[in-house]
Design a protein around this motif. Structure first.
Motif, PDB file in Angstrom:
ATOM      1  N   LYS A  54       0.686  -1.659   4.638  1.00 36.49           N
ATOM      2  CA  LYS A  54      -0.378  -1.920   3.672  1.00 36.49           C
ATOM      3  C   LYS A  54      -0.829  -0.625   3.003  1.00 36.49           C
ATOM      4  N   ALA A  55      -0.930   0.446   3.808  1.00 38.24           N
ATOM      5  CA  ALA A  55      -1.320   1.741   3.244  1.00 38.24           C
ATOM      6  C   ALA A  55      -0.229   2.299   2.334  1.00 38.24           C
ATOM      7  N   ILE A  56       1.031   2.148   2.744  1.00 37.31           N
ATOM      8  CA  ILE A  56       2.152   2.643   1.941  1.00 37.31           C
ATOM      9  C   ILE A  56       2.233   1.905   0.602  1.00 37.31           C
ATOM     10  N   LEU A  57       2.056   0.591   0.633  1.00 35.94           N
ATOM     11  CA  LEU A  57       2.101  -0.189  -0.605  1.00 35.94           C
ATOM     12  C   LEU A  57       1.025   0.272  -1.583  1.00 35.94           C
ATOM     13  N   SER A  58      -0.116   0.695  -1.070  1.00 35.49           N
ATOM     14  CA  SER A  58      -1.208   1.158  -1.931  1.00 35.49           C
ATOM     15  C   SER A  58      -0.846   2.442  -2.677  1.00 35.49           C
ATOM     16  N   ALA A  68       2.514   2.903 -10.775  1.00 32.40           N
ATOM     17  CA  ALA A  68       2.711   1.811 -11.742  1.00 32.40           C
ATOM     18  C   ALA A  68       4.132   1.775 -12.271  1.00 32.40           C
ATOM     19  N   ALA A  69       4.800   2.950 -12.315  1.00 29.78           N
ATOM     20  CA  ALA A  69       6.171   2.994 -12.839  1.00 29.78           C
ATOM     21  C   ALA A  69       7.211   2.573 -11.802  1.00 29.78           C
ATOM     22  N   ASP A  70       6.796   2.354 -10.574  1.00 32.00           N
ATOM     23  CA  ASP A  70       7.727   2.003  -9.505  1.00 32.00           C
ATOM     24  C   ASP A  70       8.040   0.514  -9.511  1.00 32.00           C
ATOM     25  N   ALA A 107       5.216  -2.480  -9.627  1.00 29.43           N
ATOM     26  CA  ALA A 107       4.136  -2.254  -8.647  1.00 29.43           C
ATOM     27  C   ALA A 107       2.774  -2.366  -9.324  1.00 29.43           C
ATOM     28  N   THR A 108       2.504  -3.529  -9.898  1.00 33.57           N
ATOM     29  CA  THR A 108       1.184  -3.771 -10.492  1.00 33.57           C
ATOM     30  C   THR A 108       0.181  -4.042  -9.375  1.00 33.57           C
ATOM     31  N   ASP A 149      -0.399  -9.012  -3.483  1.00 29.59           N
ATOM     32  CA  ASP A 149       0.327 -10.172  -2.970  1.00 29.59           C
ATOM     33  C   ASP A 149       1.285  -9.766  -1.844  1.00 29.59           C
ATOM     34  N   ALA A 150       1.907  -8.600  -1.985  1.00 35.96           N
ATOM     35  CA  ALA A 150       2.811  -8.106  -0.947  1.00 35.96           C
ATOM     36  C   ALA A 150       2.052  -7.823   0.346  1.00 35.96           C
ATOM     37  N   LYS A 151       0.842  -7.293   0.222  1.00 35.13           N
ATOM     38  CA  LYS A 151       0.018  -7.028   1.415  1.00 35.13           C
ATOM     39  C   LYS A 151      -0.318  -8.326   2.139  1.00 35.13           C
TER      40      LYS A 151
END
Length: 849
Positions: A261-265, A269-271, A292-293, A299-301
């Motif tokens: 969850k921390a990594i996803l944060s 935006a360009a990823d 990565a909007t 939603d991924a989290k």
């Protein structure tokens, strides 16, 4: 006294750890010198002085060292084995039984290249003296011809030591000193224990004036450091592949979720990204990469939060699915030409479903990736096949890191991700003139990642320096970076020779360090046996030429008369908990890391091996009872846990003795109302009238009331109770028509299990560790089995140093484990008589004493 001296010369750290002790007690004391060596460092020297008798070291080819070891052993001289495993020599440990009045000094030297992480160099020294020191000192000196930008020492040892560290910094040199007094070392004003327990960390960076990096030439070698700054990170396409099999259940999964969850944060935006989670099946959060909007990240989290681990481990299918998604995106033109693509695999186990052959998985992944992107692997815990993860990552221009499953798992994962997740350059190539440079080795990956550094080393012909000045270049996909100036060789030569702390051999050592590391990585991925043999031969020669311990050399330690010898080796695979030690003569012996032997076990005839964490010893005894008898191993009324084992006999007597083995184990978890019965045919879980059964021919998992049972086909069963307890039962199969032997079981119980102080049983009673003193070590009936006197529980016993078997890594031949053997069925070491531990049925508690 405890002293650490570390000198860093152009990012090469030479570290010395020295401990001096004297035994002022009236009885012998067991002294342990246990040093945590940084991963990737090479030990190059160890000395020991006992009352003026000095033991010094030399590096020998392993077979020659073993021959000398065997000769010493045959003559009853001091000898022992601890083996080095590539880049994973993480502990160097020496144990000595010190007579009254004896002075002893240990001194260990190792070298490592300081890596650049997150825009700074970080030098980590493990400080674990284990006791108060009359004099304690950490002295770190940094010599950087390039110039030092800053030096920082975070308070990693805790607020207890605020204001004790001093830092002095010049233009090219710095000095860090840490000297806590004995009063400052104490955990509290009246405590006798030390608060010094952790890592001493030094962070610094150097000046950078050239975009082409820094080139240093000295004593016939050159070092080229390349770490450009102020470049915008490239966009990345990243697939997270997460193991959600049953073995990830509990704290591991919880921390993995929190870290993810921390990594996803931190995605930009360009990823672009997606998630794959797998057990025996493979699931995709999205079948293709998405931007990565904030909405997609959120939603991924939520998806990560719904994961519930269970089932087997299909690593092959999961990685092939990930490579398919990236390859398809590349073929459809969905990837930015300036972006970089990567897979991050998070797993804690070996494959148990689908393709099981590791070499085939490695080949499949390599063919699918086709050198188009990188694979990074996070191996959680000691159970993971870390060697395999290293091979498959190195084979695909990535890297692997072992993450130890503890309370800091989440933080370790995030640190690793931060190191590899900010690509600055897509491709980089160094070109050096052949007429002036030879034997070039490079420490780098296909992608250049933010906060890191590429280091290139080689031999140089000083007569052709003008070629270097004009030709050394580095080319990147988004920039052409040219070396503008060459450091004045005479200026560097003068500076290095004037400073008494500078290492005049730093360029040669760095070149050797990088070369050996590169060859070890190449050996892992060698496509043919012939090539692997050639690389092995080269590594061996480098090890001997440059005096460093590698997997193909051993450190021979001997006194000046050469009549007492020891070997410094180390377990082949620390994660597996093996140890290959041999019997040792007084007064010195080397042993493997604690992790290699720190477990209580009962196996074979049945042999008990009790590990005592405080004294870091193994004590062994046998129980000779009759077939059908049930022995209590754990009886803990406070936690409601019972572990019993029922004996079976061999098919007939040998030498007028009928061997007995454990044929069945019963586990009773009273507070959960659960019973587990394991015999040589089946594994059964019972919950009242509910019952479920697995066969040894299956690989599978059962979860009920926070209890996890994991079966590895024809191998072992692991039982985990939350994060509080775990047990492993091993299956031993014999030839079906064997005239004597029968199938049987062994049990392995970690001492970290959270039993209550009131626990009883042949193993449970040692939850409260007794004081054990072993002294007067003397020759036994045979040279390889010395005897000693043990004082324990008011008893004085004669014990024998010998070997027992740990079958976790080799269920056929076992691995030798050194221990002190107590005769007469453990009499004097266990409470009462072994017959006091007989119970009436498989789930009985012991009677109250």
């Amino acid at each position: 006294n405890y002293k650490v001296q570390s000198t860093i010369t152009s990012r090469l750290a030479n570290t010395m750890i020295q401990a001096k002790m004297v035994n002022n007690a009236k009885r012998p004391q067991h002294i342990v010198f246990d040093v945590q060596v940084p991963k990737g460092a090479f030990i190059d020297n160890f000395t020991m002085d006992v009352n003026g008798i000095t033991f010094t070291s030399s590096i020998r080819e392993k077979s020659e060292a073993r021959r000398m070891y065997s000769q010493a052993k045959a003559k009853g001289k001091a000898a022992g084995i601890v083996r080095s495993n590539a880049l994973d020599m993480e502990n160097f440990k020496t144990e000595v039984n010190v007579p009254p009045g004896t002075r002893i000094q240990f001194e260990l030297h190792y070298q490592e290249m300081i890596r650049r992480k997150l825009s700074s160099y970080e030098h980590v020294i493990s400080l674990k003296p284990g006791r108060l020191a009359k004099h304690m000192e950490v002295d770190v000196r940094i010599i950087e011809p390039q110039g030092i930008r800053y030096v920082h020492v975070p308070n990693s040892l805790g607020d207890h030591f605020n204001g004790i560290t001093t830092i002095s910094k010049g233009e090219k040199k710095a000095h860090i000193s840490f000297k806590p007094t004995m009063a400052q070392q104490r955990k509290c004003p009246t405590c006798s224990s030390t608060a010094v327990d952790g890592n001493f960390v030094v962070q610094y960076d150097v000046n950078r004036e050239s975009t082409g990096g820094e080139l240093e030439i000295f004593n016939g070698y050159f070092i080229h450091f390349f770490a450009p700054e102020n470049l915008d990170p490239l966009p990345k396409n990243i697939l997270f592949v997460i193991d959600v099999s049953g073995s990830m259940w509990g704290l591991k999964m919880k921390q993995t979720i929190e870290a993810m969850k921390a990594i996803l944060s931190e995605l930009r935006a360009a990823d672009q990204f997606s998630l794959i989670d797998f057990n025996h099946n493979v699931r995709c959060w999205r079948d293709n990469l998405v931007s990565a909007t904030p909405a997609q990240v959120e939603d991924a989290k939520k998806y990560i939060q719904t994961i519930h681990p269970n089932g087997g481990t299909n690593i092959n299918e999961a990685l092939l699915r990930a490579t398919f998604i990236l390859n398809e995106a590349q073929n459809l033109g969905m990837l930015d030409p300036n972006s970089v693509s990567m897979i991050v695999l998070v797993s804690d186990g070996d494959p148990t479903v689908g393709e099981l052959k590791l070499t085939t998985i490695q080949k499949n992944v390599k063919q699918s990736i086709k050198d188009e992107f990188s694979l990074f692997c996070l191996g959680i815990g000691f159970d993971v096949d870390y060697d395999f993860l290293q091979r498959i990552a190195t084979d695909n221009r990535g890297m692997a890191q072992r993450i130890f499953g503890n309370q800091e798992t989440s933080a370790q994962m995030k640190r690793f991700y931060n190191q590899v997740s900010t690509p600055l350059l897509k491709k980089i190539q160094f070109n050096y003139p052949q007429e002036s440079v030879s034997d070039v080795t490079q420490s780098s990956f296909h992608n250049y990642f933010g906060g890191s550094e590429i280091v290139v080393a080689g031999k140089v012909d000083t007569a052709n320096l003008q070629h270097l000045e004009s030709v050394v270049t580095a080319t990147a996909a988004n920039a052409e970076l040219v070396m503008e100036t060459l450091r004045d060789v005479e200026e560097l030569d003068g500076f290095m020779k004037k400073d008494k702390y500078a290492d005049p051999e730093f360029t040669r050592k760095l070149w050797a360090y990088l070369t050996v590391n590169q060859m070890l990585a190449e050996r892992n991925t060698a496509p043919t046996a012939a090539l692997k043999r050639n690389i092995t031969k080269s590594i061996l020669q480098m090890s001997l030429d440059h005096h460093i311990v590698t997997p193909f050399t051993s450190m021979l330690i001997e006194n000046s008369e050469k009549d007492e010898i020891m070997l410094a080796d180390q377990p082949k695979d620390p994660r597996r908990g093996c140890c290959s030690g041999q019997c040792l003569s007084p007064p010195h012996y080397l042993s493997p890391p604690v992790s290699a032997v720190s477990i209580n076990r009962v196996d074979n005839d049945p042999h008990f091996i009790i590990y005592l964490p405080k004294s870091q010893r193994n004590i062994c005894f046998n129980i000779n009872s009759d077939p059908g008898h049930i022995l209590n191993l754990i009886s803990d009324r406070s936690t409601g846990v019972v572990v019993n084992g029922q004996l079976i006999g061999a098919k007939k007597e040998e030498n007028k003795k009928l061997n007995t083995y454990f044929g069945k184990f019963g586990f009773y978890f009273k507070n959960k109302g659960l019973k587990v019965e394991i015999d040589t045919e089946t594994i059964t879980l019972k919950d009242g009238s509910y019952s479920i059964m697995l066969s040894w021919s299956d690989t599978g998992h059962i979860i009920r009331k926070q209890l996890l049972i994991s079966v590895k086909k024809e191998s072992n069963v692991t039982i985990r109770v939350g994060e509080e307890m775990s047990f492993m039962v091993l299956l031993h199969r014999v030839w079906k028509n064997h005239p004597v032997n029968v199938d049987f079981l062994g049990i392995y119980i970690p001492p970290e299990n959270q039993f209550s102080p009131e626990a009883q049983g042949l193993i449970g009673q040692f939850t409260s560790e007794p004081e054990v003193y072993i002294y007067n070590q003397r020759p036994g009936q045979t040279p390889e089995k010395p005897q000693a006197t043990m004082e324990v529980k008011g008893n004085k016993l004669t014990v024998t140093r010998g070997l027992q078997k740990d079958y976790r890594t080799n269920r056929v031949f076992g691995t030798d484990v050194q221990c002190w053997f107590v005769h007469n069925s453990g009499k004097g070491f266990i409470d009462g008589h072994y017959k006091d531990y007989l119970v009436s049925h498989l789930y009985s508690f012991l009677k109250e004493p």
